[in-house]
Design a protein around this motif. Structure first.
Motif, short mmCIF file in Angstrom:
data_model
loop_
_atom_site.label_atom_id
_atom_site.label_comp_id
_atom_site.label_asym_id
_atom_site.label_seq_id
_atom_site.Cartn_x
_atom_site.Cartn_y
_atom_site.Cartn_z
N CYS A 41 -6.31 -68.08 24.03
CA CYS A 41 -6.59 -67.09 23.00
C CYS A 41 -5.29 -66.43 22.55
O CYS A 41 -4.61 -65.77 23.35
N CYS A 70 -18.64 -58.76 19.45
CA CYS A 70 -19.76 -59.69 19.27
C CYS A 70 -20.43 -59.52 17.91
O CYS A 70 -20.71 -60.50 17.21
N TRP A 73 -18.35 -60.87 15.05
CA TRP A 73 -18.35 -62.33 14.95
C TRP A 73 -19.77 -62.90 14.91
O TRP A 73 -19.97 -64.09 15.18
N LEU A 75 -22.43 -62.58 16.82
CA LEU A 75 -22.95 -63.08 18.09
C LEU A 75 -23.81 -61.99 18.73
O LEU A 75 -23.63 -60.80 18.45
N GLN A 89 -18.66 -68.70 23.93
CA GLN A 89 -18.79 -68.60 22.48
C GLN A 89 -17.68 -67.75 21.87
O GLN A 89 -17.09 -68.11 20.84
N LEU A 90 -17.40 -66.63 22.50
CA LEU A 90 -16.32 -65.77 22.00
C LEU A 90 -14.98 -66.47 22.09
O LEU A 90 -14.16 -66.41 21.15
N SER A 92 -14.38 -69.70 22.18
CA SER A 92 -14.34 -70.82 21.24
C SER A 92 -14.05 -70.33 19.83
O SER A 92 -13.26 -70.94 19.09
N HIS A 93 -14.67 -69.23 19.45
CA HIS A 93 -14.42 -68.71 18.10
C HIS A 93 -13.00 -68.16 17.98
O HIS A 93 -12.35 -68.35 16.95
N GLY A 97 -12.60 -71.45 16.16
CA GLY A 97 -13.38 -71.11 14.97
C GLY A 97 -12.58 -70.42 13.89
O GLY A 97 -12.77 -70.69 12.69
N ARG A 98 -11.67 -69.56 14.28
CA ARG A 98 -10.92 -68.77 13.29
C ARG A 98 -9.84 -69.58 12.59
O ARG A 98 -9.27 -69.13 11.59
N LYS A 100 -10.32 -73.06 11.92
CA LYS A 100 -10.95 -74.34 11.59
C LYS A 100 -10.40 -74.91 10.29
O LYS A 100 -10.10 -76.10 10.20
#
Length: 242
Positions: A41, A70, A73, A75, A89-90, A92-93, A97-98, A100
């Motif tokens: 991260c 959360c 984003w 979630l 999930q957090l 990964s984003h 995810g941010r 992509k």
């Protein structure tokens, strides 16, 4: 730029996390997600907030931080049952995810340079094109062997040289530089390389020049470091570099 730099023997792109490299070289999202770690991260605030999910008990302030992230984003809020899932999930984003869209554009550009077959078919080439700083063995001796040390030159041929930079002074300052590199910690060597060439990994033919100036100056495009020659002691030299 990444592809052409690799093809022409220039510096490769270091500092990318393994999950990003997996996606960038054609891997799927599941493979990238399975390689995620908290250290991937890049945002330190987000990293600290996500790490709270590994604690057994949270304060009201910590729960508020997690909840806000959360919701921001899209979630669900944290609970005792979804902590492990929410952590993944957090993370990964935050890592994938941010960025992509950026990864998609980079991959398209790499395909245009012609090195895509190498990256997609030869997994062993990934660490060469995208070297990981965490596994690079940066040593003092490795850097010293790459330095092109200054030599006495004719004052008429070198505008930055003057009569005050004698051979004796040149030997003293280069001796200070050699000692500084030999005694420097790995972190300090990384900082030195970043100042010298713009990234942490040492390059071939690191030019070192001595000039009459107040402060060190680096020309990263030319891999050139210009050191002042006014230092009277090694302690003064070391303090100015740190």
């Amino acid at each position: 730029m990444i592809g052409h730099s690799f093809l022409h023997g220039g510096p490769c792109l270091s500092g990318l996390s393994l999950p990003v490299v997996i996606l960038l070289t054609g891997g799927n999202a599941d493979s990238a997600a399975s390689a995620l770690t908290l250290q991937d991260c890049p945002d330190l605030d987000h990293r600290e907030t996500i790490s709270l999910l590994k604690k057994t008990q949270l304060t009201e302030e910590e729960m508020t931080r997690l909840t806000n992230l959360c919701l921001f984003w899209d979630l669900p809020v944290p609970s005792l049952r979804n902590r492990d899932w929410l952590f993944q999930q957090l993370l990964s984003h935050a890592v994938l995810g941010r960025v992509k869209c950026q990864i998609k554009d980079l991959r398209k550009g790499i395909k245009d340079t012609g090195i895509w077959p190498l990256l997609s078919q030869r997994l062993d080439s990934h660490h060469i094109v995208f070297p990981r700083e965490s596994v690079q063995d940066i040593t003092s001796q490795g850097i010293l062997q790459k330095i092109v040390w200054p030599k006495p030159v004719d004052n008429m041929d070198y505008e930055d040289n003057d009569d005050s930079i004698t051979v004796e002074k040149m030997c003293v300052i280069t001796g200070y530089m050699r000692r500084f590199i030999e005694e420097a910690s790995p972190t300090m060597l990384n900082h030195l390389m970043k100042f010298w060439v713009g990234w942490e990994l040492p390059e071939e033919n690191l030019e070192l020049e001595l000039v009459t100036a107040k402060f060190p100056v680096a020309y990263t495009c030319f891999k050139t470091l210009r050191l002042p020659c006014h230092y009277k002691s090694y302690a003064a030299f070391r303090n100015s570099q740190e």
